[in-house]
Design a protein around this motif. Sequence first.
Motif: not given
Length: 423
Positions: A166-167, A170-171, A173, A177-179, A207, A212, A217
Amino acid sequence: MYKPLADKVRPRKIDEVFGQKHILGEGKILSRIIKSNRISNMIFYGPPGVGKTTVANIIAETSNRRFYKLNATNASLKDIQEIVADLDTLMGTSGVVLYLDEIQNFNKKQQQSLLEFIEDGRITLIASTTENPFHYIFKAILSRSTIFEFKPLDKGDIIEALKRARVLAEEDYHGVKIEITDEAYEFLGDSSNGDVRKAINGLEVALYSTNPDREGRILIDREVAADSVQKKILNYDINGDSHYDILSAFQKSIRGSDPDAAIHYLARLVKAGDLISICRRLMVIAAEDIGLAYPQGISIVKACVDSAQMLGFPEARIPLAEATILLATAPKSNSAVMAIGRALEDLDNVEVGDVPIHLKDAHYAGAASLGRGIEYKYPHSYPNHYIEQQYLPDSLKDAKYYEAGENKFEGSIKKYWDVIKKE
C-alpha cells in the motif's frame, strides 16, 4: 515502463523477506549461508508465491560469482551448454551460480548434464520446485544439494506484505491517499492461501479498478477486495504433491474419527472436482480402517459412491459427505489389512511349503490314487460345523495372521469361536 506491484514489493535484503522464519530467521541455517557468502548447491521446495525466487535473487546480489537464471519450463540443453562454455572464459574463472526455476520440468538427461559441473564446483546450483524433490529430481543431484522447504505464509505475514505494498503503491499515485480497511486486509490474507504474490496481485487489481473519491482518496473495503480476487484458488494439482497430501489428510482424519476434519478435506477434493479419487479413497478406507468393526460400512459406502458417480457434481457432494461422516464416526478396525499384510510378508520372506495334501483338489478321476483329499474332514458333517484340522502348510502351521480387533462385532465373533473351538 509498467512494473507489477508484486515486483515493487519484492524484498531486496534477506531481513525483508516475509515469512520463512524457520530457515531465514536470525541464526537459522539458510540465513547464515547467505550472509557467509559461501553458497552451496541448494534446492528450494514449496508452493508458488512464498519467496523462493526472491531469496534466489538476493543470493544473486550478494554472490561474487557470475549469476545465470533459467526456467526449466522453456530452457533446453543448449542453454546449459552456453553456460558451460562461459566456464572456460574469464567470466567463469571463479565458477558460476545457476538458478534453475521449476527444475521438475527438466528430464533426467537434462539434469544429468549439470552433474559433472556441480561435482567439481564450477557450477553452483540453486534450483526451485513446487513439487516434492524426492519424486522429481535426479538422486545424484539431491545427494549433492541441501533441500530447504519454503512454507505457505501465514495471514499475518501476508498482511504485513500488503501494508508495504500500500505504501509503495501510494507513491505512484502522487498525492492520492490509499486507505485499506482491516476487513479488506483480512479477506486478501485469507483468500490468498499462503501465496503472497496472489494477495498483492489482488490488491493491485483493486487499486487499478477503483477511482478516487471527491476527497482524492481510494478506499479498498472488503467488497472491493472480494470483487478483485473473485475466487480463492486452492493449491491442488491432480498430478502433484498436493493431490496426495490432501488425500492422505482425508484418510487420516477419517481414521482418527474426526468428522469435521474429514469433511474439510472432502470439501477441498470436491472443490477440485476430483470425483474418482474421492470414490476410490472412500472404498479403501471402508475396508482398511473400518473393516470388520462395521462390516456393513463398505456396502453403504459403495451405494454412496455409486450414487455420486451417477449424479456427478455438484450433487455428488451429498452422498460423498454422507459416506465420509459415516466412516469417520464408525468404530475402527485394521485387522483385515494387518492380516493380509502379514501373510504377504511371509510369502516374500519364508519358505511357505506346499498345500497340505488333504486340502488339494480331489474332484477328478485318479485323485484318490494320488492321496488327494482322502483325509479331509468336511466341517459341515460335525457339530457346530467345525472340526479341528490343519489348513496351513506344514512350514507355517503355527502362523497367526488374523487378530480380532477390539470392537463389538469382532469381539462377538471371537467369543463365539472361542467357545466352539474349546468344545
